[in-house]
Design a protein around this motif. Structure first.
Motif, PDB file in Angstrom:
ATOM      1  N   CYS A   1       0.835  -1.213   0.000  1.00 25.25           N
ATOM      2  CA  CYS A   1       0.000   0.000   0.000  1.00 25.25           C
ATOM      3  C   CYS A   1       0.865   1.257   0.000  1.00 25.25           C
ATOM      4  O   CYS A   1       0.556   2.234  -0.699  1.00 25.25           O
ATOM      5  CB  CYS A   1      -0.930   0.003   1.209  1.00 25.25           C
ATOM      6  N   GLU A   2       1.934   1.243   0.772  1.00 25.32           N
ATOM      7  CA  GLU A   2       2.837   2.398   0.814  1.00 25.32           C
ATOM      8  C   GLU A   2       3.431   2.677  -0.564  1.00 25.32           C
ATOM      9  O   GLU A   2       3.450   3.814  -1.036  1.00 25.32           O
ATOM     10  CB  GLU A   2       3.957   2.138   1.814  1.00 25.32           C
ATOM     11  N   LYS A   3       3.900   1.625  -1.230  1.00 31.69           N
ATOM     12  CA  LYS A   3       4.494   1.783  -2.563  1.00 31.69           C
ATOM     13  C   LYS A   3       3.436   2.146  -3.587  1.00 31.69           C
ATOM     14  O   LYS A   3       3.674   2.980  -4.483  1.00 31.69           O
ATOM     15  CB  LYS A   3       5.206   0.488  -2.964  1.00 31.69           C
ATOM     16  N   ALA A   4       2.260   1.553  -3.480  1.00 27.09           N
ATOM     17  CA  ALA A   4       1.167   1.867  -4.404  1.00 27.09           C
ATOM     18  C   ALA A   4       0.761   3.332  -4.275  1.00 27.09           C
ATOM     19  O   ALA A   4       0.456   3.994  -5.279  1.00 27.09           O
ATOM     20  CB  ALA A   4      -0.030   0.962  -4.131  1.00 27.09           C
ATOM     21  N   ALA A   5       0.765   3.849  -3.043  1.00 32.15           N
ATOM     22  CA  ALA A   5       0.432   5.261  -2.827  1.00 32.15           C
ATOM     23  C   ALA A   5       1.460   6.164  -3.498  1.00 32.15           C
ATOM     24  O   ALA A   5       1.109   7.172  -4.131  1.00 32.15           O
ATOM     25  CB  ALA A   5       0.356   5.563  -1.333  1.00 32.15           C
ATOM     26  N   GLU A   6       2.725   5.804  -3.392  1.00 32.39           N
ATOM     27  CA  GLU A   6       3.794   6.594  -4.001  1.00 32.39           C
ATOM     28  C   GLU A   6       3.674   6.628  -5.520  1.00 32.39           C
ATOM     29  O   GLU A   6       3.959   7.643  -6.157  1.00 32.39           O
ATOM     30  CB  GLU A   6       5.160   6.018  -3.623  1.00 32.39           C
ATOM     31  N   GLU A   7       3.228   5.513  -6.101  1.00 26.17           N
ATOM     32  CA  GLU A   7       3.215   5.392  -7.555  1.00 26.17           C
ATOM     33  C   GLU A   7       1.843   5.634  -8.164  1.00 26.17           C
ATOM     34  O   GLU A   7       1.664   5.519  -9.383  1.00 26.17           O
ATOM     35  CB  GLU A   7       3.746   4.012  -7.964  1.00 26.17           C
ATOM     36  N   GLY A   8       0.846   5.936  -7.337  1.00 22.81           N
ATOM     37  CA  GLY A   8      -0.487   6.208  -7.863  1.00 22.81           C
ATOM     38  C   GLY A   8      -1.192   4.977  -8.407  1.00 22.81           C
ATOM     39  O   GLY A   8      -2.004   5.081  -9.341  1.00 22.81           O
ATOM     40  N   LEU A   9      -0.913   3.811  -7.813  1.00 21.65           N
ATOM     41  CA  LEU A   9      -1.544   2.563  -8.242  1.00 21.65           C
ATOM     42  C   LEU A   9      -2.760   2.287  -7.347  1.00 21.65           C
ATOM     43  O   LEU A   9      -2.597   2.014  -6.156  1.00 21.65           O
ATOM     44  CB  LEU A   9      -0.553   1.400  -8.146  1.00 21.65           C
ATOM     45  N   PRO A  10      -3.968   2.363  -7.877  1.00 18.25           N
ATOM     46  CA  PRO A  10      -5.161   2.159  -7.044  1.00 18.25           C
ATOM     47  C   PRO A  10      -5.281   0.716  -6.557  1.00 18.25           C
ATOM     48  O   PRO A  10      -4.901  -0.224  -7.259  1.00 18.25           O
ATOM     49  CB  PRO A  10      -6.319   2.502  -7.989  1.00 18.25           C
ATOM     50  N   ILE A  11      -5.822   0.555  -5.363  1.00 15.00           N
ATOM     51  CA  ILE A  11      -6.015  -0.785  -4.817  1.00 15.00           C
ATOM     52  C   ILE A  11      -7.503  -1.079  -4.662  1.00 15.00           C
ATOM     53  O   ILE A  11      -8.335  -0.169  -4.648  1.00 15.00           O
ATOM     54  CB  ILE A  11      -5.305  -0.953  -3.460  1.00 15.00           C
ATOM     55  N   TYR A  12      -7.819  -2.361  -4.527  1.00  9.18           N
ATOM     56  CA  TYR A  12      -9.186  -2.823  -4.317  1.00  9.18           C
ATOM     57  C   TYR A  12      -9.165  -3.775  -3.127  1.00  9.18           C
ATOM     58  O   TYR A  12      -8.211  -4.540  -2.939  1.00  9.18           O
ATOM     59  CB  TYR A  12      -9.700  -3.535  -5.566  1.00  9.18           C
TER      60      TYR A  12
END
Length: 268
Positions: free
Chosen positions: A98-109
């Protein structure tokens, strides 16, 4: 960074890696919209594959099986001299992704559990990572779903714009779900078990010193004795016995000795 590939533990392929490699592989798959089935298996998760040839087949099709739980890490270190410095647990991996996804703008489900848990979990994750984009969430139906419902679930996740899906259905239902959806959803699917309840604040996480001693199972047993006592009383000693047989080369455990599912279970 440690990445020594897959190792045979009682017939289940477990990746000998660390958090950095695991997160990197997951994020790379998310960037490239590639299927990536992931689960973090402690002793109970490994034993679900040992005792069920069909489930062993499912697990061995996953792209990443993380060595969650010190007894799994210790086994890899003893059998294969992997020198893994730490386990790679599902709840921690979820936060790091989640931390890395937030940095890269990758949405999660978020898929699974109950709606109230998902709402609290989503709020907590966004507070922790303000840039995190949550594309959507939907609770478990707590039953097998119809083919039409399965198609609807897939469509909802696809149309949400998510790049990564976390699945919290409990072991082994969540691994069945990931196996069934890996090819139809071109993104990382992470079976993370109790992580939803941990990070929603519904279930206390074991103190780190107990985890380091390989006693997280005891802490969880004390928290949920009625639900978990059979899991730990029977499976932990059996795991130790089978590991000893493998270590002493008395018994071979062959990953290829597995049975493909005859039909999809369609857990939801």
């Amino acid at each position: 960074m440690i990445d020594q590939g897959k190792k045979n533990l009682l017939g289940v392929w477990v990746n000998a890696l660390d958090y950095d490699v695991a997160v990197s592989k997951i994020i790379n798959a998310a960037r490239e919209s590639k299927p990536c089935g992931v689960s973090a298996l402690a002793v109970h998760g490994v034993m679900t594959g040992v005792l069920d040839e069909t489930h062993r087949y499912r697990l061995n099709q996953f792209h990443l099986i993380l060595p969650d739980g010190q007894p799994v890490r210790w086994a890899l270190n003893l059998l294969y001299k992997t020198h893994l410095p730490d386990r790679v647990c599902g709840p921690t991996t979820m936060l790091l992704v989640c931390e890395k996804a937030a940095e890269e703008g990758l949405p999660i489900y978020l898929y699974g559990s109950k709606i109230e848990v998902l709402k609290t979990l989503a709020d907590n994750l966004c507070q922790r990572y303000p840039k995190l984009k949550i594309a959507g969430f939907q609770p478990s139906k707590f039953r097998q779903v119809t083919p039409e419902e399965k198609a609807e679930i897939i469509q909802q996740i696809r149309s949400s714009g998510a790049a990564i899906t976390f699945v919290g259905l409990g072991c082994p239902r969540q691994e069945v779900w990931v196996y069934e959806h890996m090819d139809s959803l071109s993104m990382p699917l992470l079976a993370v078990g109790a992580a939803f309840d941990f990070w929603a604040g519904n279930l206390p996480k074991a103190p780190e010193f107990l985890s380091q001693l390989g006693l997280e199972w005891l802490y969880r047993l004390l928290q949920e004795p009625t639900r978990l006592w059979k899991r730990y009383v029977f499976l932990n000693p059996l795991y130790m016995w089978l590991f000893l047989l493998q270590a002493l080369k008395i018994k071979k455990f062959e990953p290829l000795e597995a049975t493909p599912p005859s039909q999809e279970m369609r857990y939801g």
